[in-house]
Enzyme design. Structure first.
Site, PDB file in Angstrom:
ATOM      1  N   ASP A 129       0.851  -1.195   0.000  1.00  0.00           N
ATOM      2  CA  ASP A 129       0.000   0.000   0.000  1.00  0.00           C
ATOM      3  C   ASP A 129       0.885   1.243   0.000  1.00  0.00           C
ATOM      4  O   ASP A 129       1.875   1.313   0.742  1.00  0.00           O
ATOM      5  CB  ASP A 129      -0.916   0.005   1.219  1.00  0.00           C
ATOM      6  CG  ASP A 129      -2.069   0.978   1.059  1.00  0.00           C
ATOM      7  OD1 ASP A 129      -2.589   1.097  -0.059  1.00  0.00           O
ATOM      8  OD2 ASP A 129      -2.456   1.615   2.050  1.00  0.00           O
ATOM      9  N   GLU A 176      -9.076  12.790   8.048  1.00  0.00           N
ATOM     10  CA  GLU A 176      -9.023  14.128   7.455  1.00  0.00           C
ATOM     11  C   GLU A 176     -10.367  14.841   7.542  1.00  0.00           C
ATOM     12  O   GLU A 176     -10.429  16.038   7.851  1.00  0.00           O
ATOM     13  CB  GLU A 176      -8.603  14.034   5.996  1.00  0.00           C
ATOM     14  CG  GLU A 176      -7.255  13.411   5.742  1.00  0.00           C
ATOM     15  CD  GLU A 176      -7.104  13.065   4.281  1.00  0.00           C
ATOM     16  OE1 GLU A 176      -6.713  13.942   3.493  1.00  0.00           O
ATOM     17  OE2 GLU A 176      -7.418  11.911   3.921  1.00  0.00           O
ATOM     18  N   THR A 213      -8.519  -5.615   4.564  1.00  0.00           N
ATOM     19  CA  THR A 213      -8.537  -4.704   3.425  1.00  0.00           C
ATOM     20  C   THR A 213      -9.615  -5.209   2.474  1.00  0.00           C
ATOM     21  O   THR A 213      -9.606  -6.383   2.102  1.00  0.00           O
ATOM     22  CB  THR A 213      -7.180  -4.679   2.699  1.00  0.00           C
ATOM     23  OG1 THR A 213      -6.168  -4.265   3.616  1.00  0.00           O
ATOM     24  CG2 THR A 213      -7.216  -3.729   1.512  1.00  0.00           C
ATOM     25  N   GLN A 264      -2.665   2.388  15.226  1.00  0.00           N
ATOM     26  CA  GLN A 264      -1.602   2.790  14.306  1.00  0.00           C
ATOM     27  C   GLN A 264      -0.712   3.874  14.923  1.00  0.00           C
ATOM     28  O   GLN A 264       0.523   3.819  14.804  1.00  0.00           O
ATOM     29  CB  GLN A 264      -2.220   3.303  13.001  1.00  0.00           C
ATOM     30  CG  GLN A 264      -1.216   3.731  11.947  1.00  0.00           C
ATOM     31  CD  GLN A 264      -1.895   4.298  10.710  1.00  0.00           C
ATOM     32  OE1 GLN A 264      -3.120   4.308  10.601  1.00  0.00           O
ATOM     33  NE2 GLN A 264      -1.106   4.777   9.765  1.00  0.00           N
ATOM     34  N   HIS A 293      -3.647  14.269   0.788  1.00  0.00           N
ATOM     35  CA  HIS A 293      -3.805  13.415   1.971  1.00  0.00           C
ATOM     36  C   HIS A 293      -2.570  13.513   2.871  1.00  0.00           C
ATOM     37  O   HIS A 293      -2.690  13.708   4.088  1.00  0.00           O
ATOM     38  CB  HIS A 293      -4.019  11.971   1.541  1.00  0.00           C
ATOM     39  CG  HIS A 293      -3.998  10.990   2.673  1.00  0.00           C
ATOM     40  ND1 HIS A 293      -4.972  10.954   3.652  1.00  0.00           N
ATOM     41  CD2 HIS A 293      -3.111  10.011   2.996  1.00  0.00           C
ATOM     42  CE1 HIS A 293      -4.687   9.987   4.519  1.00  0.00           C
ATOM     43  NE2 HIS A 293      -3.563   9.418   4.143  1.00  0.00           N
ATOM     44  N   ARG A 309      -6.861   3.909  13.674  1.00  0.00           N
ATOM     45  CA  ARG A 309      -5.936   5.038  13.814  1.00  0.00           C
ATOM     46  C   ARG A 309      -5.274   5.091  15.187  1.00  0.00           C
ATOM     47  O   ARG A 309      -4.110   5.504  15.302  1.00  0.00           O
ATOM     48  CB  ARG A 309      -6.678   6.351  13.552  1.00  0.00           C
ATOM     49  CG  ARG A 309      -7.263   6.486  12.159  1.00  0.00           C
ATOM     50  CD  ARG A 309      -6.207   6.479  11.089  1.00  0.00           C
ATOM     51  NE  ARG A 309      -6.791   6.773   9.773  1.00  0.00           N
ATOM     52  CZ  ARG A 309      -6.107   6.703   8.636  1.00  0.00           C
ATOM     53  NH1 ARG A 309      -4.842   6.342   8.639  1.00  0.00           N
ATOM     54  NH2 ARG A 309      -6.704   6.971   7.490  1.00  0.00           N
ATOM     55  N   GLU A 321      -9.334   4.078  -1.731  1.00  0.00           N
ATOM     56  CA  GLU A 321      -8.159   3.875  -2.570  1.00  0.00           C
ATOM     57  C   GLU A 321      -8.523   3.167  -3.870  1.00  0.00           C
ATOM     58  O   GLU A 321      -9.634   2.678  -4.046  1.00  0.00           O
ATOM     59  CB  GLU A 321      -7.106   3.030  -1.838  1.00  0.00           C
ATOM     60  CG  GLU A 321      -6.672   3.597  -0.494  1.00  0.00           C
ATOM     61  CD  GLU A 321      -5.441   2.886   0.050  1.00  0.00           C
ATOM     62  OE1 GLU A 321      -4.682   2.279  -0.756  1.00  0.00           O
ATOM     63  OE2 GLU A 321      -5.228   2.932   1.280  1.00  0.00           O
ATOM     64  N   GLU A 323     -10.070   4.180   4.251  1.00  0.00           N
ATOM     65  CA  GLU A 323      -9.164   4.829   3.305  1.00  0.00           C
ATOM     66  C   GLU A 323      -9.660   4.489   1.906  1.00  0.00           C
ATOM     67  O   GLU A 323      -9.593   3.336   1.479  1.00  0.00           O
ATOM     68  CB  GLU A 323      -7.714   4.385   3.504  1.00  0.00           C
ATOM     69  CG  GLU A 323      -7.109   4.918   4.793  1.00  0.00           C
ATOM     70  CD  GLU A 323      -5.592   4.799   4.824  1.00  0.00           C
ATOM     71  OE1 GLU A 323      -5.024   4.090   3.969  1.00  0.00           O
ATOM     72  OE2 GLU A 323      -4.979   5.418   5.721  1.00  0.00           O
ATOM     73  N   ASP A 360      -8.799   0.438   2.550  1.00  0.00           N
ATOM     74  CA  ASP A 360      -7.785  -0.012   3.503  1.00  0.00           C
ATOM     75  C   ASP A 360      -8.212   0.432   4.904  1.00  0.00           C
ATOM     76  O   ASP A 360      -7.780   1.470   5.400  1.00  0.00           O
ATOM     77  CB  ASP A 360      -6.421   0.576   3.129  1.00  0.00           C
ATOM     78  CG  ASP A 360      -5.294  -0.003   3.946  1.00  0.00           C
ATOM     79  OD1 ASP A 360      -5.388  -1.178   4.336  1.00  0.00           O
ATOM     80  OD2 ASP A 360      -4.311   0.711   4.182  1.00  0.00           O
ATOM     81  N   LYS A 375      -3.434  -1.758  10.446  1.00  0.00           N
ATOM     82  CA  LYS A 375      -3.840  -1.902   9.051  1.00  0.00           C
ATOM     83  C   LYS A 375      -4.146  -3.348   8.656  1.00  0.00           C
ATOM     84  O   LYS A 375      -4.949  -3.592   7.754  1.00  0.00           O
ATOM     85  CB  LYS A 375      -2.719  -1.401   8.131  1.00  0.00           C
ATOM     86  CG  LYS A 375      -2.386   0.066   8.294  1.00  0.00           C
ATOM     87  CD  LYS A 375      -3.359   0.908   7.523  1.00  0.00           C
ATOM     88  CE  LYS A 375      -2.832   2.329   7.359  1.00  0.00           C
ATOM     89  NZ  LYS A 375      -3.730   3.159   6.546  1.00  0.00           N
TER      90      LYS A 375
END
Length: 408
Positions: A121, A356, A252, A235, A128, A232, A196, A194, A228, A248
């Site tokens: 990834d 975000e 996925t 992480q 971002h 947080r 993607e 996420e 993904d 993570k």
């Protein structure tokens, strides 16, 4: 021939003959038998059965329970098979053979269409990366010194890539807020998305031989939407100094459909202007074709649109990512999957993650079901996308859907 054929699609159907994404399906009467299928409108064509009925030399290749044999066959086979499929669903003389092999989409079960070899990834959106830098380093530089010199990425867990519709069990792990005296263990309280795009490798490469920018199409078969999922809080505590791990690797999600690159020729576009010179192996200034893709992504939570990230804004292209991933001599394998990284645009409503969108929980989203900073149990996230197609058409990508379940 039937009076009304399922091949008579409504004008502008984004899953028309100009698209023809690949998937794997099973039917209620044969649940244990997986078959390679191609989507046309609201139907799935049994590709292997059609190839057999119409005498295709690729019949054995398409009569497989996985996309991997076709992936490994290489670009000439990809072109030939796509050309044949287009004829099978458009030439009236083939309808008597093809129509009995069409299954309504709502009557089949879709599966992960390929066996994932490796999963990587990336972190390719400048918007971002800048937002994340401003959140976590408000008094420092938003971008790290290496960001505009190379596509940053990490190796993920291939065994936890799942097909769209698979539930997401809230992961547990260690977390530690800055004010906490010690870490605690428990379910993630900052579960995120996420948005993607994933790229699927077909043709392998030799160990020790980098893949140059110009060979992107020789190795990459197609693309797919990808979510993904990210814990947080887990992480944030674990990622120094080696990067993402348990935050993570729990899951996925990818679409059940892979869109071949040839279906997206009209969506090729130039990447954003780069403001720093690139090393030769990444320099695409004189590339023969545009390296970006004009994909319009929509993110929904519980049926409400929360973001519309534009993939055309990605700083690093998929070709550059492939070149960087192999520049040290690492080899490609059939079924390798690599994600673009979170897709975010310059506007607030174009951010591809809740991190975000809510500025790490500071600014809650107002949804009809209540405010959200991060995902709650029962929330369902759906990613959809489309791209410009030939002659003003649209090419739809298969959705990625996932519902959050309580921690185990």
């Amino acid at each position: 021939m039937s009076e009304h054929s399922p091949l008579d699609l409504a004008e502008g159907d984004p899953f028309g003959p100009h698209n023809l994404p690949y998937g794997v399906f099973s039917t209620a009467d044969e649940p244990g038998r997986r078959r390679l299928g191609v989507r046309i409108g609201g139907y799935v064509l049994d590709a292997g059965a059609a190839a057999h009925a119409l005498g295709s030399p690729y019949a054995s290749l398409l009569a497989q329970p996985s996309l991997n044999p076709l992936l490994a066959a290489g670009r000439t086979a990809w072109r030939d098979v796509r050309r044949a499929l287009t004829a099978w669903v458009t030439v009236p003389a083939h309808r008597a053979d093809v129509e009995p092999l069409l299954h309504p989409l709502d009557a089949v079960t879709l599966h992960l269409p390929y066996e994932v070899a490796d999963y990587v990834d990336f972190y390719a959106s400048e918007h971002h990366a800048t937002n994340v830098g401003r959140i976590f380093r408000p008094d420092g530089d938003a971008l790290t010194p290496n960001w505009k010199h190379l596509p940053i990425g990490y190796h993920g867990r291939a065994g936890t890539v799942v097909v769209s519709g698979t539930d997401v069990v809230r992961p547990s792990g260690q977390r530690k807020a800055p004010s906490d005296p010690a870490p605690v263990f428990g379910p993630s309280i900052k579960l995120d998305i996420e948005a993607e795009v994933g790229f699927l490798v077909g043709t392998p490469s030799e160990l020790g031989r980098p893949v140059p920018l110009g060979d992107f199409r020789e190795h990459v078969f197609g693309l797919t939407l990808l979510n993904d999922w990210s814990a947080r809080d887990v992480q944030a505590w674990e990622y120094v100094p080696l990067g993402p791990f348990l935050g993570k690797s729990f899951q996925t999600s990818v679409s059940a459909w892979v869109t071949p690159l040839e279906a997206l020729d009209a969506a090729r576009t130039a990447p954003p202007a780069r403001d720093l010179p690139l090393l030769p192996y990444l320099d695409d200034a004189d590339a023969e074709e545009q390296g970006g893709f004009d994909l319009r992504i929509t993110v929904e939570i519980n049926g409400e649109v929360v973001s519309e990230p534009p993939f055309s804004s990605m700083y690093w292209t998929a070709a550059q990512q492939l070149a960087h991933m192999t520049v040290n001599g690492a080899s490609l394998r059939t079924g390798d999957l690599y994600g673009s990284g979170t897709v975010s645009g310059p506007e607030t409503n174009q951010r591809g993650s809740l991190l975000e969108l809510t500025w790490n929980g500071r600014d809650a989203l107002e949804l009809s079901g209540g405010k959200r900073t991060f995902l709650e149990d029962g929330d369902e996230v759906v990613l959809t996308a489309w791209a410009p197609g030939p002659d003003g058409t649209r090419v739809a990508l298969g959705e990625v859907r996932g519902r959050i379940l309580p921690s185990a």
